[in-house]
Design a protein around this motif. Structure first.
Motif, short mmCIF file in Angstrom:
data_model
loop_
_atom_site.label_atom_id
_atom_site.label_comp_id
_atom_site.label_asym_id
_atom_site.label_seq_id
_atom_site.Cartn_x
_atom_site.Cartn_y
_atom_site.Cartn_z
N TYR A 1 -13.99 5.98 -5.75
CA TYR A 1 -13.46 7.29 -6.10
C TYR A 1 -14.38 8.37 -5.56
O TYR A 1 -15.59 8.35 -5.79
CB TYR A 1 -13.30 7.39 -7.63
CG TYR A 1 -12.13 6.56 -8.10
CD1 TYR A 1 -10.91 7.15 -8.39
CD2 TYR A 1 -12.23 5.17 -8.20
CE1 TYR A 1 -9.82 6.38 -8.80
CE2 TYR A 1 -11.15 4.41 -8.59
CZ TYR A 1 -9.95 5.01 -8.89
OH TYR A 1 -8.88 4.25 -9.27
N SER B 1 -16.70 3.91 -10.39
CA SER B 1 -15.41 3.68 -9.74
C SER B 1 -14.59 2.64 -10.51
O SER B 1 -13.38 2.79 -10.66
CB SER B 1 -15.60 3.22 -8.29
OG SER B 1 -15.98 4.31 -7.47
N ASP C 1 -19.07 8.65 -3.05
CA ASP C 1 -18.27 8.24 -4.19
C ASP C 1 -18.96 8.62 -5.50
O ASP C 1 -20.09 9.12 -5.51
CB ASP C 1 -17.90 6.76 -4.12
CG ASP C 1 -19.04 5.80 -4.43
OD1 ASP C 1 -20.15 6.23 -4.80
OD2 ASP C 1 -18.80 4.57 -4.32
#
Length: 157
Positions: free
Chosen positions: A45, A23, A56
């Motif tokens: 993300y 991320s 994620d």
């Protein structure tokens, strides 16, 4: 009520600190490619989502307390929604009702009218964003009142 079988266990699992290393990498890439005016709430993300859980890119499973906007009623990747999308995508994916109308739009409007209380005349219009909905609500208000303008607040959407 029918039981739903989920691909992803419906529980929170943290495998890294938040945000995780992938991320963080994506956040750096984002700064170089995405305009600064596009905001995001979470620093992670998304790689996958199912039911009420988002996974994620670092493998953390998080409870989707924002409901992903478009999945508020049924959760992410609901099997009936996925099946309906696949069915529609096999028939056609690009049309605008204002250019070339189609029956499904009318069916949804009819179902909304049937669900709306009251015995008055009911009509619907469908939009794909809040901005479109607000813009058209102003148009409808102007038409309904016969007035040339309405009061609208900045940042109200």
């Amino acid at each position: 009520m029918t039981e739903i079988s989920y691909r992803i266990p419906q529980q929170r699992v943290l495998r890294t600190a938040l945000p995780g290393p992938r991320s963080q990498e994506l956040a750096v890439r984002r700064k170089g490619a995405v305009a600064a005016g596009v905001g995001s709430t979470a620093p992670v993300y998304t790689a996958d989502a199912d039911g009420g859980v988002i996974v994620d890119v670092d493998g953390n499973a998080l409870i989707d307390l924002a409901a992903g906007i478009a999945v508020t009623n049924v959760g992410a990747s609901h099997p009936k929604v996925v099946a309906a999308i696949k069915d529609q995508a096999e028939r056609f994916t690009h049309t605008c009702f204002m250019v070339a109308p189609y029956e499904g739009y009318i069916e949804v409007a009819e179902q909304l009218a049937a669900l709306t209380p009251g015995d008055h005349e009911k009509r619907s219009v469908l939009f794909n964003s809040g901005a479109e909905a607000v813009e058209n609500a102003i148009k409808v208000a102007r038409l309904a009142t016969g007035r040339p303008a309405v009061v609208a607040f900045d940042h109200a959407y």
